[in-house]
Design a protein around this motif. Structure first.
Motif, PDB file in Angstrom:
ATOM      1  N   TYR B  84      -2.082 -21.856  36.868  1.00  0.00           N
ATOM      2  CA  TYR B  84      -3.162 -21.936  35.888  1.00  0.00           C
ATOM      3  C   TYR B  84      -3.001 -20.804  34.883  1.00  0.00           C
ATOM      4  O   TYR B  84      -2.445 -19.765  35.201  1.00  0.00           O
ATOM      5  CB  TYR B  84      -4.534 -21.804  36.576  1.00  0.00           C
ATOM      6  N   VAL B  85      -3.529 -21.037  33.672  1.00  0.00           N
ATOM      7  CA  VAL B  85      -3.542 -19.994  32.655  1.00  0.00           C
ATOM      8  C   VAL B  85      -4.980 -19.518  32.471  1.00  0.00           C
ATOM      9  O   VAL B  85      -5.880 -20.335  32.256  1.00  0.00           O
ATOM     10  CB  VAL B  85      -3.021 -20.518  31.303  1.00  0.00           C
ATOM     11  N   PHE B  86      -5.181 -18.219  32.582  1.00  0.00           N
ATOM     12  CA  PHE B  86      -6.510 -17.632  32.465  1.00  0.00           C
ATOM     13  C   PHE B  86      -6.639 -17.035  31.067  1.00  0.00           C
ATOM     14  O   PHE B  86      -5.960 -16.066  30.742  1.00  0.00           O
ATOM     15  CB  PHE B  86      -6.719 -16.594  33.565  1.00  0.00           C
ATOM     16  N   GLY B  87      -7.500 -17.654  30.269  1.00  0.00           N
ATOM     17  CA  GLY B  87      -7.555 -17.263  28.863  1.00  0.00           C
ATOM     18  C   GLY B  87      -8.967 -17.171  28.302  1.00  0.00           C
ATOM     19  O   GLY B  87      -9.163 -17.321  27.101  1.00  0.00           O
ATOM     20  N   ASP B  88      -9.932 -16.933  29.193  1.00  0.00           N
ATOM     21  CA  ASP B  88     -11.307 -16.766  28.704  1.00  0.00           C
ATOM     22  C   ASP B  88     -11.490 -15.385  28.085  1.00  0.00           C
ATOM     23  O   ASP B  88     -10.882 -14.406  28.524  1.00  0.00           O
ATOM     24  CB  ASP B  88     -12.313 -16.909  29.856  1.00  0.00           C
ATOM     25  N   MET B  89     -12.372 -15.312  27.086  1.00  0.00           N
ATOM     26  CA  MET B  89     -12.719 -14.022  26.495  1.00  0.00           C
ATOM     27  C   MET B  89     -13.359 -13.104  27.537  1.00  0.00           C
ATOM     28  O   MET B  89     -13.230 -11.886  27.474  1.00  0.00           O
ATOM     29  CB  MET B  89     -13.706 -14.219  25.337  1.00  0.00           C
ATOM     30  N   ARG B 117      -6.437  -7.848  24.106  1.00  0.00           N
ATOM     31  CA  ARG B 117      -6.736  -9.065  24.868  1.00  0.00           C
ATOM     32  C   ARG B 117      -5.439  -9.686  25.397  1.00  0.00           C
ATOM     33  O   ARG B 117      -4.472  -9.842  24.648  1.00  0.00           O
ATOM     34  CB  ARG B 117      -7.444 -10.082  23.967  1.00  0.00           C
ATOM     35  N   VAL B 119      -3.903 -13.104  27.559  1.00  0.00           N
ATOM     36  CA  VAL B 119      -3.976 -14.363  28.297  1.00  0.00           C
ATOM     37  C   VAL B 119      -2.951 -14.222  29.413  1.00  0.00           C
ATOM     38  O   VAL B 119      -1.846 -13.729  29.177  1.00  0.00           O
ATOM     39  CB  VAL B 119      -3.621 -15.550  27.366  1.00  0.00           C
ATOM     40  N   VAL B 121      -0.726 -15.904  32.711  1.00  0.00           N
ATOM     41  CA  VAL B 121      -0.270 -17.095  33.430  1.00  0.00           C
ATOM     42  C   VAL B 121      -0.250 -16.763  34.916  1.00  0.00           C
ATOM     43  O   VAL B 121       0.423 -15.816  35.337  1.00  0.00           O
ATOM     44  CB  VAL B 121       1.131 -17.521  32.960  1.00  0.00           C
TER      45      VAL B 121
END
Lengths: 251, 251
Positions: B84-89, B117, B119, B121
């Motif tokens: 999964y890619v974690f890319g929340d602010m 910031r 993102v 993986v």
């Protein structure tokens, strides 16, 4: 061209977006017993590509994907999930984008941010074909459905991205009840079987398919509406949304 | 500290690496009937974190993950996959890293690339606990196995990353024959059942588990070595590598 890529996105410096990170969407639809995906076309360049986008500086990754999808289909609240990140060096080739920028009368300066290396997050979406309204982006000439079985060669590694999305869809068939997103509100058992067969690429036994589907407890059979010969029409089913979203595990 | 994060990585400008993109690895091992993961510890800061890394400018994403994994475990050729890619602010918080840099005597200038910031993986790896040699990175004090059941609070969204990795491992149990990567070369049926039970978090019926596992045709039963009372020892099994890698689909 209602919902273009924003003009910011084609500015050379890429300001306002995360650098080096893109999104590509494999948007599946089902029609006439064919699995289809949406492709952008760049006329007179022989280039086809998946609809894609970028992540704004203050935007969640998944929201950027939703925005891209909404821009290309005008649909909201559709099934969308990440499936893989494509980050090989072999996918890095600035030439197709340089061609596209030139064709649009834009100056593909060598440090244009769109010509840099991008890692792209693959998302796949399942939409109701009858409700989607394909809309091209600012750089493309059209956005149309293409049969998955007869895709043209796509830009960069986009054929690979499609293949991996299809693998994921096949694997998810068994464990997530998501295919109903590809069907209209009501459908026949034949429609459902045809969809499974098309995704899996192989025929299934009618009676065991029906038994398994009904055994999952997720289908509601609608009453037939009597109208002349309509009693010979097949039953219509509806997906029951409050059913468990995943099937039982093997063990 | 044999294999540190390279000193380039803690340079303020981040030159030589893809900006804004990271890798975090959930490295699973199995020992004493416990599922464990590797965590880095930053002493006197109360901070624990997943082993992570960055992607070099000319490096494939997956190779960067392999490199990170090899640096932290000294293992090669281990099972590793994106999940999964974690890319929340909401995951963006420069404070823990600022604390860590300060503690190492490094100047956390405000435009330090590690404070931007990211993102990330998520990759998960399944390793043979008995063969891994945990090695801390340049910024951490140690790298140790922790029971998944009693993890400390982790930095940023790392607890969420672990939870999602475990979800993926559970889902993959049914469709990928990967758990054998968590076991030594030979194992008893009890070992295998205990592993499944630990991952799934629930007891399984012994006889039906054994029947299903043997029915998959992927286990070779070894001849017992006669040595005194050894005939009472349980059978040992070995995973047969040329078996199909995925189980039959539901339909």
């Amino acid at each position: 061209m209602d919902k273009p890529l924003s003009t910011e996105e084609i500015r050379p410096d890429g300001q306002g977006f995360l650098p080096g990170l893109a999104i590509d969407c494999v948007i599946f639809g089902f029609h006439d017993n064919q699995l289809k995906i949406l492709l952008l076309e760049y006329r007179h360049t022989d280039l086809f590509a998946l609809p894609g986008g970028f992540i704004r500086s203050g935007e969640n990754l998944n929201d950027a994907a939703k925005r891209t999808l909404n821009d290309r289909t005008s649909l909201r609240d559709i099934y969308l999930d990440q499936f893989y990140v494509f980050g090989d060096m072999s996918r890095y080739d600035p030439n197709p984008l340089r061609t596209i920028l030139l064709k649009r009368g834009l100056d593909p300066v060598n440090d244009h941010w769109l010509l840099q290396r991008f890692v792209t997050v693959g998302f796949y979406a399942l939409v109701d074909f009858t409700k989607a309204i394909p809309i091209p982006d600012l750089l493309s000439d059209n956005c149309q459905w293409h049969d998955l079985a007869t895709l043209p060669p796509l830009m960069l590694d986009h054929n690979l991205i499609v293949a991996k999305a299809l693998d994921t869809l096949r694997a998810d068939l068994d464990r997530k009840l998501i295919v109903f997103n590809l069907l209209p509100e009501t459908f026949t058992m034949n429609d459902l079987q045809s969809l499974y067969e098309t995704i899996l690429g192989q025929p299934l036994h009618r009676s065991s398919f029906q038994r398994k589907m009904l055994g999952l407890g997720i289908l509601e059979r609608l009453k037939k509406q009597y109208s002349g010969g309509a009693h010979k029409a097949p039953y219509l089913y509806r997906f029951v949304h409050n059913a468990p979203k995943t099937q039982d595990s093997l063990l």
